[in-house]
Design a protein around this motif. Structure first.
Motif, PDB file in Angstrom:
ATOM      1  N   GLY A 115       0.647  -1.316  -0.029  1.00 11.89           N
ATOM      2  CA  GLY A 115      -0.022   0.121   0.042  1.00 11.89           C
ATOM      3  C   GLY A 115       0.865   1.213  -0.030  1.00 11.89           C
ATOM      4  O   GLY A 115       2.049   1.090   0.142  1.00 11.89           O
ATOM      5  N   ASP A 116       0.208   2.394  -0.274  1.00  9.75           N
ATOM      6  CA  ASP A 116       1.026   3.699  -0.275  1.00  9.75           C
ATOM      7  C   ASP A 116       0.965   4.209   1.273  1.00  9.75           C
ATOM      8  O   ASP A 116       0.511   4.323   1.911  1.00  9.75           O
ATOM      9  CB  ASP A 116       0.091   4.637  -1.115  1.00  9.75           C
ATOM     10  N   LEU A 117       2.464   4.250   1.393  1.00 10.33           N
ATOM     11  CA  LEU A 117       2.955   4.845   2.674  1.00 10.33           C
ATOM     12  C   LEU A 117       2.127   4.362   3.843  1.00 10.33           C
ATOM     13  O   LEU A 117       2.526   3.249   4.389  1.00 10.33           O
ATOM     14  CB  LEU A 117       2.562   6.181   2.695  1.00 10.33           C
ATOM     15  N   LEU A 118       1.360   5.189   4.678  1.00  9.99           N
ATOM     16  CA  LEU A 118       0.798   4.665   5.849  1.00  9.99           C
ATOM     17  C   LEU A 118      -0.691   4.120   5.711  1.00  9.99           C
ATOM     18  O   LEU A 118      -1.477   3.589   6.655  1.00  9.99           O
ATOM     19  CB  LEU A 118       0.444   5.826   6.720  1.00  9.99           C
ATOM     20  N   GLU A 168       6.114  15.704   2.870  1.00  8.82           N
ATOM     21  CA  GLU A 168       5.151  16.747   3.107  1.00  8.82           C
ATOM     22  C   GLU A 168       4.000  15.687   3.425  1.00  8.82           C
ATOM     23  O   GLU A 168       2.905  16.113   4.224  1.00  8.82           O
ATOM     24  CB  GLU A 168       4.643  17.579   2.027  1.00  8.82           C
ATOM     25  N   ARG A 169       3.585  14.752   2.573  1.00  4.35           N
ATOM     26  CA  ARG A 169       2.285  13.961   2.843  1.00  4.35           C
ATOM     27  C   ARG A 169       2.465  13.344   4.356  1.00  4.35           C
ATOM     28  O   ARG A 169       1.608  13.138   4.949  1.00  4.35           O
ATOM     29  CB  ARG A 169       2.141  12.914   1.730  1.00  4.35           C
ATOM     30  N   LEU A 170       3.602  12.585   4.566  1.00 10.48           N
ATOM     31  CA  LEU A 170       3.831  12.221   5.791  1.00 10.48           C
ATOM     32  C   LEU A 170       3.752  13.012   7.204  1.00 10.48           C
ATOM     33  O   LEU A 170       3.197  12.494   8.171  1.00 10.48           O
ATOM     34  CB  LEU A 170       5.122  11.184   5.842  1.00 10.48           C
ATOM     35  N   ALA A 171       4.100  14.199   6.930  1.00  8.58           N
ATOM     36  CA  ALA A 171       3.957  15.028   7.947  1.00  8.58           C
ATOM     37  C   ALA A 171       2.701  15.357   8.496  1.00  8.58           C
ATOM     38  O   ALA A 171       2.362  15.516   9.861  1.00  8.58           O
ATOM     39  CB  ALA A 171       4.610  16.381   7.630  1.00  8.58           C
ATOM     40  N   TYR A 172       1.806  15.280   7.600  1.00 11.44           N
ATOM     41  CA  TYR A 172       0.084  15.310   7.915  1.00 11.44           C
ATOM     42  C   TYR A 172      -0.334  14.090   8.750  1.00 11.44           C
ATOM     43  O   TYR A 172      -1.373  14.203   9.529  1.00 11.44           O
ATOM     44  CB  TYR A 172      -0.630  15.640   6.719  1.00 11.44           C
ATOM     45  N   THR A 173       0.302  12.956   8.334  1.00 11.48           N
ATOM     46  CA  THR A 173      -0.469  11.464   8.784  1.00 11.48           C
ATOM     47  C   THR A 173       0.555  10.767   9.946  1.00 11.48           C
ATOM     48  O   THR A 173      -0.092  10.251  10.837  1.00 11.48           O
ATOM     49  CB  THR A 173      -0.327  10.527   7.510  1.00 11.48           C
ATOM     50  N   LEU A 174       1.704  11.172  10.036  1.00 11.56           N
ATOM     51  CA  LEU A 174       2.602  10.544  10.872  1.00 11.56           C
ATOM     52  C   LEU A 174       2.189  10.705  12.463  1.00 11.56           C
ATOM     53  O   LEU A 174       2.202   9.911  13.126  1.00 11.56           O
ATOM     54  CB  LEU A 174       4.112  10.801  10.714  1.00 11.56           C
ATOM     55  N   PRO A 175       1.777  11.997  12.816  1.00 11.08           N
ATOM     56  CA  PRO A 175       1.440  12.221  14.194  1.00 11.08           C
ATOM     57  C   PRO A 175       0.386  11.301  14.742  1.00 11.08           C
ATOM     58  O   PRO A 175       0.193  10.989  15.811  1.00 11.08           O
ATOM     59  CB  PRO A 175       1.032  13.710  14.138  1.00 11.08           C
TER      60      PRO A 175
END
Length: 225
Positions: A115-118, A168-175
């Motif tokens: 899957g894509d990233l997270l 940038e995408r990960l910064a919104y979801t990682l938290p």
């Protein structure tokens, strides 16, 4: 032998010719579906292992490797910390097959998810997240080795917006996926340190965000803890 030698003369990476590369003391299968693991990524893993040993000791933890490729990061983490629960994701099915083969080779129980990233771990949280995402800008092709451009998978190398689009995408979801006392280790491009430090300090206002240099003195690791 002569066929392999001619391929090498043409510029094909030796690792793809022999189908192997060593990472953190372990032999790994590599194919043109996976990026060839680099020493800079070994440094990233070393820093993560050192931090976890100092802070958590041998407490069983949940570890996530985003964009695992050949499985190098996930396999090393599980090999060095066999008591941890390790998950690895990748958007590429062929890459995941190589990663699974490598895990089987070393008899390591790792959960691989496509899957894509997270996206494959939507509702899950982790004690430590590690990633070496694509971070090269398309504008840097002029200074890259020709063999890298010709033979290694571009989806594992390049990203939009001067190489930081995935960060940038990960910064919104990682938290939402990192536990309160968790840590994050990411490999970055040598020109991206200042911009990414600012971005991730906003994403994790209650954590310490640092940029660490590699053995060549270049910005290479973003660490959140």
């Amino acid at each position: 032998y002569l066929d392999d030698l001619n391929e090498f003369i043409k510029g094909k990476p030796l690792q793809y010719i022999v189908g192997r590369e060593w990472f953190y003391g372990l032999p790994l299968t590599v194919t043109p579906d996976t990026l060839i693991p680099r020493p800079e990524t070994e440094e990233l893993v070393h820093e993560a292992l050192k931090h976890l040993k100092e802070i958590k000791g041998e407490e069983p933890l949940r570890i996530l490797d985003i964009g695992t490729g050949s499985g190098a990061i996930a396999i090393t983490m599980k090999h060095e910390r066999p008591f941890d629960d390790v998950t690895a994701t990748d958007i590429s099915e062929p890459a995941l097959k190589v990663a699974q083969e490598n895990a089987n080779m070393h008899q390591l129980d790792i959960r691989f998810l496509q899957g894509d990233l997270l996206e494959p771990v939507t509702l899950e949280t982790f004690d430590c997240i590690i990633s070496n995402p694509p971070y090269i800008s398309y504008s840097e092709t002029d200074v890259m080795d020709e063999s890298v451009l010709e033979y290694e998978p571009h989806t594992a190398l390049f990203a939009d917006n001067e190489g930081i689009s995935l960060y940038e995408r990960l910064a919104y979801t990682l938290p939402f996926h990192l536990k309160t006392d968790g840590c994050l280790f990411m490999e970055i491009g040598y020109q991206q340190g200042e911009k990414l430090k600012e971005l991730y300090q906003k994403a994790f206002p209650d954590k310490e965000v640092t940029i660490q240099q590699d053995i060549n003195g270049l910005d290479r690791m973003l660490i959140v803890k």
